[in-house]
Design an enzyme around this catalytic site. Structure first.
Site, PDB file in Angstrom:
ATOM      1  N   LYS B  64       0.699  -1.235   0.074  1.00 33.49           N
ATOM      2  CA  LYS B  64       0.168   0.070   0.156  1.00 33.49           C
ATOM      3  C   LYS B  64       0.884   1.463  -0.044  1.00 33.49           C
ATOM      4  O   LYS B  64       0.508   2.283  -0.334  1.00 33.49           O
ATOM      5  CB  LYS B  64      -0.941   0.083   1.121  1.00 33.49           C
ATOM      6  CG  LYS B  64      -2.096  -0.954   1.211  1.00 33.49           C
ATOM      7  CD  LYS B  64      -3.347  -0.607   0.870  1.00 33.49           C
ATOM      8  CE  LYS B  64      -4.382  -1.666   0.796  1.00 33.49           C
ATOM      9  NZ  LYS B  64      -5.819  -1.131   0.246  1.00 33.49           N
ATOM     10  N   SER B  92      -8.726   1.120   8.497  1.00 35.14           N
ATOM     11  CA  SER B  92      -8.257   0.468   9.798  1.00 35.14           C
ATOM     12  C   SER B  92      -7.012  -0.201   9.446  1.00 35.14           C
ATOM     13  O   SER B  92      -6.682  -0.807  10.539  1.00 35.14           O
ATOM     14  CB  SER B  92      -9.540  -0.625   9.875  1.00 35.14           C
ATOM     15  OG  SER B  92      -9.483  -1.525   8.866  1.00 35.14           O
TER      16      SER B  92
END
Lengths: 356, 356
Positions: B64, B92
């Site tokens: 990511k 999250s």
């Protein structure tokens, strides 16, 4: 008993690197900002950047495949065919698997003597590579006797074949093979602009440390070579500081790859090429393993966590690097760390995370 | 709602690769004879060789960071200074950490909305990178509302600053960033003489799969692109086979990174560039994780184990490759597998080894 004259040269290591290349992985190196910060958090005006050489990602999960492959390649320089050769050793751990796989890859038979206390998983792995396994009681005497008997029986079974013993570490072919780690690591550190100032490797029998030290010093004499040892098995530390061989007596450590004494060939090489040996506690070894699992996402065996623990936690190591940094006129040192292997029982991993 | 016209091109991915290079790791690829044997053990006349791309060894432990870095670099093309920019997101998991670290590395402020059910470790990690964390109830509505409120407050606090929202996957800058995985992986596979025939990547929101597919097909149109999904969260599979978007409803899987539905930008790209999606069971995901720990010595998170499970265990995948192999006139296929991340709770690791 020992000889000051090394029977091995850097050329042997370069030759080994070429010989074994098709049969091993060129394992990656990894870097980690978190590891650098942790290593540099000790209160001195000096930063460390780590370059970790992942022999835990090597074939059989450990560097030992290098030496075993080089030993068999050396034996195969004899004009007689590979099918005529049987290699024999005794080992409870990584060397057994290494010799079995190296033999398989090179079309040679292998017969390995393993203590009957070896885990079924390890015995199955050795058999899985096609080697014959003979079990014996778990003492050095029984292992040596059984290996001698096995060699005799192999010859009796087929007098045409060559039966050769391949020792785990005190052997120039093995040392040359393990030394190839430095050839790759120094290249890889350069590729990522972290040319090494220091290199830390674990020391048990000293096959890897002596080879790695000889190679690194030959490539760049400025590189400081550090041996890393558990304080519960500090025979190499005691031998090194007293400059006299000290045997390993009743070693107690989770780092089960570092229990043995140094050898007749490895110890003089260590005295000649290694700059310091530092020890770490069991607690530090476990913290280093846990750090590797949680932050590096790499499974390393306890023996591989020993040099990482030196880099991250050893006050002695960091203090000793101050004068080195001053001499080199640097405020940041690049530190190579050899992750020797990743073969660890899952029970050991679970125990690290108990009570979290 | 969806558009057939891709708003992203291969050039965007190549540009992203250059932009983010100084801020990410070029993660290694690993190969494993044991994995190859296991993948090839299914009873068809076809062998597979795996090339695993280790984004679990990436910064923040997951791919990511690529998309997040590219998104912020894109925002910084604006002539206004970095110190004027605040990026906001809600997440999250890995995207929160990724945006926080990318912002830190690029000198930008980050404000992340996290559900109050996020683990303290994850919240601490995001704060550790210097981001501000605001908590909210664990529903998508609450997250979106809180993010909107946070953006307003940031602007009110300092009307001079730019406040920009960075979504986790349905965004061309994010997709371009994740697509850089293919650029590296295809190069690395070539370097080790395993030019890819197939590439398997996990699919959650589809940011990675769509980017990886677009890039790989652009480099070599012969490469077959496979999405990998848990059968307990098979919305992408259902969407793909019906060619109509299907939302993810009550997904149940250990692969917590793959719970979301595909997006308005990612789904059309998946339809265009992906050749098949295969699903695997929870049992297969766990077996793949365990295989990685025990044999590869790599810690991968459940979401990363999904494409490995397809390569090792999926009958559908292997059957579907038969005609592909015939077409290519090959009896061995090289399969790229993306290990998306390694951020897994230690309790999950322990549970895998219970009762052994």
């Amino acid at each position: 008993m020992t000889s000051d004259k090394p029977q091995i040269s850097f050329d042997d290591i370069l030759k080994a690197a070429e010989e074994i290349k098709p049969f091993i992985h060129r394992t990656p190196v990894v870097t980690s900002t978190t590891a650098d910060e942790l290593a540099s958090s000790y209160d001195i005006d000096l930063s460390f950047r780590l370059v970790m050489k992942c022999e835990n990602l090597q074939k059989i999960g450990a560097f030992k495949i290098r030496g075993a492959t080089n030993a068999i390649r050396s034996l195969l320089r004899d004009p007689r065919p590979a099918s005529n050769l049987t290699v024999v050793t005794h080992s409870s751990g990584n060397h057994a698997q290494a010799l079995a796989l190296a033999a398989k890859q090179l079309g040679v038979r292998a017969h390995v003597v393993m203590p009957n206390t070896s885990s079924p998983v390890k015995k199955a792995a050795v058999r899985g590579y096609g080697a014959t396994v003979t079990e014996c009681p778990p003492t050095l005497e029984a292992r040596e006797e059984t290996a001698a008997k096995v060699m005799k029986e192999e010859l009796a079974r087929n007098p045409e074949q060559r039966v050769e013993f391949v020792p785990p570490y005190d052997d120039v072919r093995i040392i040359a093979g393990q030394g190839t780690i430095s050839v790759e690591l120094l290249e890889q550190a350069k590729e990522i602009d972290r040319e090494l100032d220091v290199l830390i490797a674990p020391v048990g029998g000293g096959g890897m440390l002596s080879g790695v030290a000889l190679a690194a010093k030959s490539i760049d004499s400025h590189i400081w070579i550090i041996g890393a040892e558990p304080s519960g098995a500090d025979d190499a530390y005691r031998s090194f500081t007293s400059k006299t061989f000290q045997p390993s007596v009743n070693p107690k450590t989770i780092a089960d790859g570092l229990l043995t004494s140094t050898g007749k060939i490895t110890f003089p090489l260590i005295l000649k090429y290694v700059d310091a040996i530092h020890t770490v506690s069991e607690e530090e070894i476990k913290r280093a393993m846990k750090f590797s699992f949680e932050r590096l996402k790499l499974i390393i065996e306890p023996s591989a966590a020993v040099p990482l623990a030196v880099a991250l936690f050893s006050r002695d190591f960091k203090e000793s690097m101050k004068s080195r940094a001053t001499l080199l006129m640097k405020s940041t040192l690049n530190v190579g760390v050899v992750f020797s292997g990743g073969n660890v029982d899952t029970s050991v991993i679970s125990s690290l995370f108990e009570g979290i």
